[in-house]
Design a protein around this motif. Structure first.
Motif, PDB file in Angstrom:
ATOM      1  N   PHE A 131      42.033  38.377  53.419  1.00 23.26           N
ATOM      2  CA  PHE A 131      41.896  37.780  52.083  1.00 23.26           C
ATOM      3  C   PHE A 131      41.244  38.769  51.119  1.00 23.26           C
ATOM      4  CE2 PHE A 131      39.058  35.491  49.149  1.00 23.26           C
ATOM      5  CZ  PHE A 131      40.010  34.842  48.381  1.00 23.26           C
ATOM      6  N   TYR A 132      40.150  39.398  51.538  1.00 20.57           N
ATOM      7  CA  TYR A 132      39.451  40.346  50.664  1.00 20.57           C
ATOM      8  C   TYR A 132      40.337  41.530  50.294  1.00 20.57           C
ATOM      9  CZ  TYR A 132      34.950  38.031  51.539  1.00 20.57           C
ATOM     10  OH  TYR A 132      33.922  37.140  51.617  1.00 20.57           O
ATOM     11  N   ARG A 133      41.026  42.080  51.285  1.00 21.87           N
ATOM     12  CA  ARG A 133      41.894  43.228  50.993  1.00 21.87           C
ATOM     13  C   ARG A 133      43.011  42.841  50.016  1.00 21.87           C
ATOM     14  NH1 ARG A 133      40.853  43.845  56.520  1.00 21.87           N
ATOM     15  NH2 ARG A 133      42.791  42.778  57.064  1.00 21.87           N
ATOM     16  N   GLY A 134      43.666  41.733  50.300  1.00 25.99           N
ATOM     17  CA  GLY A 134      44.766  41.289  49.428  1.00 25.99           C
ATOM     18  C   GLY A 134      44.306  40.928  48.040  1.00 25.99           C
ATOM     19  N   THR A 135      43.186  40.221  47.956  1.00 25.63           N
ATOM     20  CA  THR A 135      42.663  39.811  46.656  1.00 25.63           C
ATOM     21  C   THR A 135      42.200  41.020  45.844  1.00 25.63           C
ATOM     22  OG1 THR A 135      41.956  37.716  47.612  1.00 25.63           O
ATOM     23  CG2 THR A 135      40.990  38.319  45.505  1.00 25.63           C
ATOM     24  N   GLY A 136      41.583  41.970  46.502  1.00 21.89           N
ATOM     25  CA  GLY A 136      41.128  43.170  45.797  1.00 21.89           C
ATOM     26  C   GLY A 136      42.288  43.925  45.171  1.00 21.89           C
ATOM     27  N   ILE A 137      43.333  44.106  45.947  1.00 25.28           N
ATOM     28  CA  ILE A 137      44.516  44.804  45.417  1.00 25.28           C
ATOM     29  C   ILE A 137      45.157  43.984  44.304  1.00 25.28           C
ATOM     30  CG2 ILE A 137      46.843  45.584  45.999  1.00 25.28           C
ATOM     31  CD1 ILE A 137      45.701  46.421  48.730  1.00 25.28           C
ATOM     32  N   LEU A 138      45.249  42.680  44.514  1.00 20.91           N
ATOM     33  CA  LEU A 138      45.870  41.815  43.509  1.00 20.91           C
ATOM     34  C   LEU A 138      45.115  41.858  42.180  1.00 20.91           C
ATOM     35  CD1 LEU A 138      48.056  39.722  42.863  1.00 20.91           C
ATOM     36  CD2 LEU A 138      46.463  37.968  43.648  1.00 20.91           C
ATOM     37  N   PHE A 139      43.791  41.758  42.240  1.00 16.50           N
ATOM     38  CA  PHE A 139      43.015  41.818  41.004  1.00 16.50           C
ATOM     39  C   PHE A 139      43.111  43.197  40.359  1.00 16.50           C
ATOM     40  CE2 PHE A 139      40.548  38.009  42.465  1.00 16.50           C
ATOM     41  CZ  PHE A 139      40.908  37.211  41.407  1.00 16.50           C
ATOM     42  N   GLY A 140      43.189  44.236  41.177  1.00 17.76           N
ATOM     43  CA  GLY A 140      43.384  45.569  40.634  1.00 17.76           C
ATOM     44  C   GLY A 140      44.704  45.694  39.901  1.00 17.76           C
ATOM     45  N   ILE A 141      45.759  45.139  40.493  1.00 17.49           N
ATOM     46  CA  ILE A 141      47.070  45.168  39.847  1.00 17.49           C
ATOM     47  C   ILE A 141      47.047  44.351  38.548  1.00 17.49           C
ATOM     48  CG2 ILE A 141      49.478  44.389  40.079  1.00 17.49           C
ATOM     49  CD1 ILE A 141      49.249  45.161  43.061  1.00 17.49           C
ATOM     50  N   MET A 142      46.392  43.186  38.594  1.00 17.73           N
ATOM     51  CA  MET A 142      46.304  42.354  37.386  1.00 17.73           C
ATOM     52  C   MET A 142      45.561  43.069  36.276  1.00 17.73           C
ATOM     53  SD  MET A 142      45.836  38.488  39.009  1.00 17.73           S
ATOM     54  CE  MET A 142      44.340  38.290  38.163  1.00 17.73           C
ATOM     55  N   ALA A 143      44.451  43.755  36.632  1.00 15.12           N
ATOM     56  CA  ALA A 143      43.712  44.508  35.626  1.00 15.12           C
ATOM     57  C   ALA A 143      44.570  45.644  35.086  1.00 15.12           C
ATOM     58  CB  ALA A 143      42.410  45.036  36.211  1.00 15.12           C
TER      59      ALA A 143
END
Length: 168
Positions: free
Chosen positions: A151-163
């Motif tokens: 969850f942390y790995r996926g969420t981190g990448i996802l928020f990075g992409i969103m930013a």
């Protein structure tokens, strides 16, 4: 435009880095449990089977590379000094050098209270009880790593992409 693309890539990488760092904390907590388990097994062998005292036990721990992530080991006493209580020294060492979670810290504190208090058979039984408690904590750490790590790995990448998309 090129600056925005570079910024988007940087935000994506940063988000991934944060996610992987959070997952690595979970992995480290699991590794600490494994080191504590090794500590308990070493205590069973050195104190209960060979009958050595707590100070020679501490000297043995300092030379054990598998316990390197337990930072308090280097603060343990090597020899008896008149007027000093071993159990107080154990607590002080944990206060100075242990960076793990509260459950593991509590187990280590209780383990320190067991050392040298009774005969070998009673110490062995108490250590075995602590091992069972540690196994439950280790299972919690494994579950957290499996569930939250991804969850942390996926969420981190996802928020990075969103930013990164917002920058574009």
């Amino acid at each position: 435009m090129m600056l925005r693309v570079v910024a988007a890539l940087i935000f994506t990488a940063l988000g991934g880095f944060i996610g992987y760092s959070l997952a690595d904390r979970l992995r480290e907590a699991k590794r600490v449990c494994g080191s504590i388990k090794h500590l308990f097994h070493t205590a069973e062998f050195i104190i209960c089977r060979r009958g050595e005292d707590v100070y020679s036990f501490c000297r043995s721990l300092k030379g054990d590379k598998q316990l390197s992530c337990l930072g308090f080991i280097k603060f343990l006493p090597d020899e008896y000094r008149f007027g000093e209580d071993f159990h107080r020294q154990w607590e002080n060492a944990i206060d100075k050098g242990f960076c793990g979670n509260s459950e593991e810290r509590e187990l280590l504190m209780r383990f320190g209270e067991i050392l040298g208090r009774s005969d070998s058979a009673a110490q062995l039984k108490a250590i075995q009880n602590l091992e069972r408690e540690l196994e439950a904590v280790e299972n919690l750490r494994n579950e957290a790593l499996l569930k939250k790590g991804r969850f942390y790995r996926g969420t981190g990448i996802l928020f990075g992409i969103m930013a990164g998309i917002l920058v574009l």
